[in-house]
Enzyme design. Structure first.
Site, PDB file in Angstrom:
ATOM      1  N   LYS A   1      -2.509  -0.680  -0.608  1.00  0.00           N
ATOM      2  CA  LYS A   1      -1.801  -1.707  -1.376  1.00  0.00           C
ATOM      3  C   LYS A   1      -2.631  -2.105  -2.585  1.00  0.00           C
ATOM      4  O   LYS A   1      -3.863  -2.186  -2.515  1.00  0.00           O
ATOM      5  CB  LYS A   1      -1.539  -2.906  -0.472  1.00  0.00           C
ATOM      6  CG  LYS A   1      -0.740  -4.036  -1.085  1.00  0.00           C
ATOM      7  CD  LYS A   1      -0.493  -5.119  -0.031  1.00  0.00           C
ATOM      8  CE  LYS A   1       0.212  -6.324  -0.591  1.00  0.00           C
ATOM      9  NZ  LYS A   1       0.467  -7.354   0.447  1.00  0.00           N
TER      10      LYS A   1
ATOM     11  N   SER B   1       4.808  -9.203   0.303  1.00  0.00           N
ATOM     12  CA  SER B   1       4.265  -8.590  -0.898  1.00  0.00           C
ATOM     13  C   SER B   1       3.846  -7.129  -0.698  1.00  0.00           C
ATOM     14  O   SER B   1       3.434  -6.465  -1.647  1.00  0.00           O
ATOM     15  CB  SER B   1       3.051  -9.393  -1.381  1.00  0.00           C
ATOM     16  OG  SER B   1       2.016  -9.394  -0.411  1.00  0.00           O
TER      17      SER B   1
ATOM     18  N   SER C   1       3.888 -11.039   4.597  1.00  0.00           N
ATOM     19  CA  SER C   1       3.959  -9.925   3.645  1.00  0.00           C
ATOM     20  C   SER C   1       3.904  -8.535   4.249  1.00  0.00           C
ATOM     21  O   SER C   1       4.121  -7.549   3.546  1.00  0.00           O
ATOM     22  CB  SER C   1       2.842 -10.060   2.604  1.00  0.00           C
ATOM     23  OG  SER C   1       3.090 -11.163   1.765  1.00  0.00           O
TER      24      SER C   1
END
Length: 474
Positions: free
Chosen positions: A83, A158, A182
């Site tokens: 990520k 996210s 997230s």
């Protein structure tokens, strides 16, 4: 005909060790799919094709030279993305923000180093919203991350890029992080299994602080066993970490192969955010999961109200202050997204006494809640209060309405970031429009093993790996 991306990560690793498939084949296959399909789903912000092929060649050489391939690392040769909130030395790092569009990582996060030591091959960096603040993945750095089940809808956030990658067959598994849902949010809207571990299970270091203990790294996967193996690899306490999870009862992968026994499970449909109406599709998923748990022999009872709506402003205080933790160079504020500027403004206006009062209020509430929650082996909720929403549903609003919509979309997740308890998204249900609707299971501190055993039992009873979106066969 089975394609490479049909393999689970555990089967893929076994095939590499058996020399049935080479790490180079794996890397080439995924890089080709990323080149063809990434624009449709917005999974990757940076693709490290040259590095991936070099790492794959080294991994293949190690397999050929190994005296006993069984002694190779557990994810040897398996491609895994990181990520874009996590730093990889020498790789572009944006934090999802135009402010950092030219930054190059200068260190490896501990979780990145652990994944590398496990033998993974880096495919690239997955898309994330600015500083990981929203529950959707849209911004100025890359195209919106979209759920492959309906590309007009958001992949969540996210860790939206990570989930979009796994659900689209652009990665076998992915690393995500979760500060308010997230990992679980994008796992729900993309039809995946995701684990938010116990606070302190996975190190946030060495660059990102863990002051509030809300956020943690964790796995996003298609199967429970894949997520369990990845969590085994990621887990570990490092010097300087403020939090340390209770020791696990053996490897998490082993827990996926162990029956959970008869568990006492509480359930709640009552969100701690006021004025939230849970969509009928999410209620249906919740009721269906409750019935399945009872069919499997578990005791399912109603959870008393333990955390109320009075905690929402205190969490918002912490979230606003967290928005200020990423430094912005002088003159860079104009490049920030409107929501980020709004949250940072709220955080900058928060005084130290207000911050400590919010923290104290949350701790006080948890002291009363834990004795109730710890009576149960697991707690069931809907993961989200709504099905996947259209791209722009949040992002096209003014910041205040944007934030309100986010809290109403995901009213259940953040309570377990506040408490530090482990929680998972289980993809058991699809609605009449073919959209995945997840349910969330949470457990006592340190009880990832129980959640993994229970989730594996649910997966065996109601397999989901055979359900794939149209892009899967592209």
């Amino acid at each position: 005909m089975t394609q490479i991306h049909d393999l689970s990560a555990t089967r893929m690793a076994a095939a590499v060790r058996a020399r049935d498939v080479s790490p180079v084949e794996l890397a080439d296959h995924y890089l080709a799919r990323i080149e063809r399909l990434n624009e449709q789903v917005g999974a990757y912000v940076t693709v490290t094709a040259e590095r991936a092929r070099e790492e794959a060649r080294r991994a293949e050489k190690a397999v050929l030279e190994a005296g006993d391939p069984a002694e190779l690392p557990p994810l040897h040769g398996v491609p895994v993305p990181i990520k874009d909130l996590n730093m990889v030395n020498g790789v572009r790092m944006t934090f999802g923000s135009a402010v950092y569009s030219e930054l190059t990582g200068f260190a490896d996060d501990h979780v990145v180093a652990r994944l590398a030591a496990a033998g993974t091959v880096l495919l690239g960096k997955t898309a994330t919203p600015e500083f990981g603040l929203p529950c959707y993945t849209e911004g100025a750095v890359s195209p919106p991350a979209r759920t492959p089940w309906d590309p007009s809808r958001s992949a969540g956030g996210s860790s939206g890029g990570a989930a979009a990658a796994v659900a689209s067959g652009l990665a076998p598994i992915a690393q995500g992080s979760d500060g308010g849902g997230s990992i679980r949010i994008p796992s729900s809207v993309c039809g995946l299994f995701g684990i938010k571990p116990t606070r302190g299970r996975v190190s946030q270091g060495p660059v990102i602080p863990d002051l509030f203990g809300l956020s943690t790294n964790g796995p996003i996967a298609r199967t429970v066993r894949d997520a369990a193996l990845m969590l085994d690899v990621m887990a570990g306490h490092m010097p300087g970490d403020l939090y340390r999870a209770p020791e696990a009862d053996g490897p998490f992968l082993a827990r996926a192969d162990r029956a959970p026994g008869r568990l006492r499970i509480a359930r709640s449909l009552q969100p701690p955010v006021p004025d939230v109406e849970v969509h009928p599709d999410c209620v249906a998923a919740y009721e269906d999961a409750s019935a399945l748990l009872e069919e499997l022999g578990h005791e399912v009872v109603e959870l008393p109200q333990v955390l109320g709506s009075d905690l929402v402003p205190h969490f918002a205080t912490l979230w606003g202050v967290m928005a200020t933790m990423t430094p912005v160079p002088e003159g860079g504020e104009d490049k920030l997204q409107p929501l980020t500027r709004w949250l940072r403004g709220f955080g900058e206006r928060t005084t130290a006494p207000q911050l400590f009062q919010a923290h104290a209020a949350l701790q006080g509430a948890l002291r009363a809640a834990f004795p109730v929650m710890d009576e149960f082996d697991a707690i069931l909720h809907p993961t989200l209060a709504m099905p996947p929403v259209p791209v722009g549903y949040f992002h096209d609003q003014d910041p205040e309405e944007n934030f309100r919509r986010q809290t109403h979309f995901t009213p259940f997740c953040a309570m377990y970031n506040i408490s530090g308890q482990p929680a998972v998204n289980v993809p058991l249900h699809w609605n009449g429009d073919g959209l995945p609707i997840g349910v969330m299971l949470a457990g006592p501190l340190g009880a990832e093993g129980t959640l993994i055993s229970l989730s594996a039992q649910l997966e065996e009873a109601r397999p989901w790996i055979g359900r794939t979106p149209p892009v899967w066969t592209a």
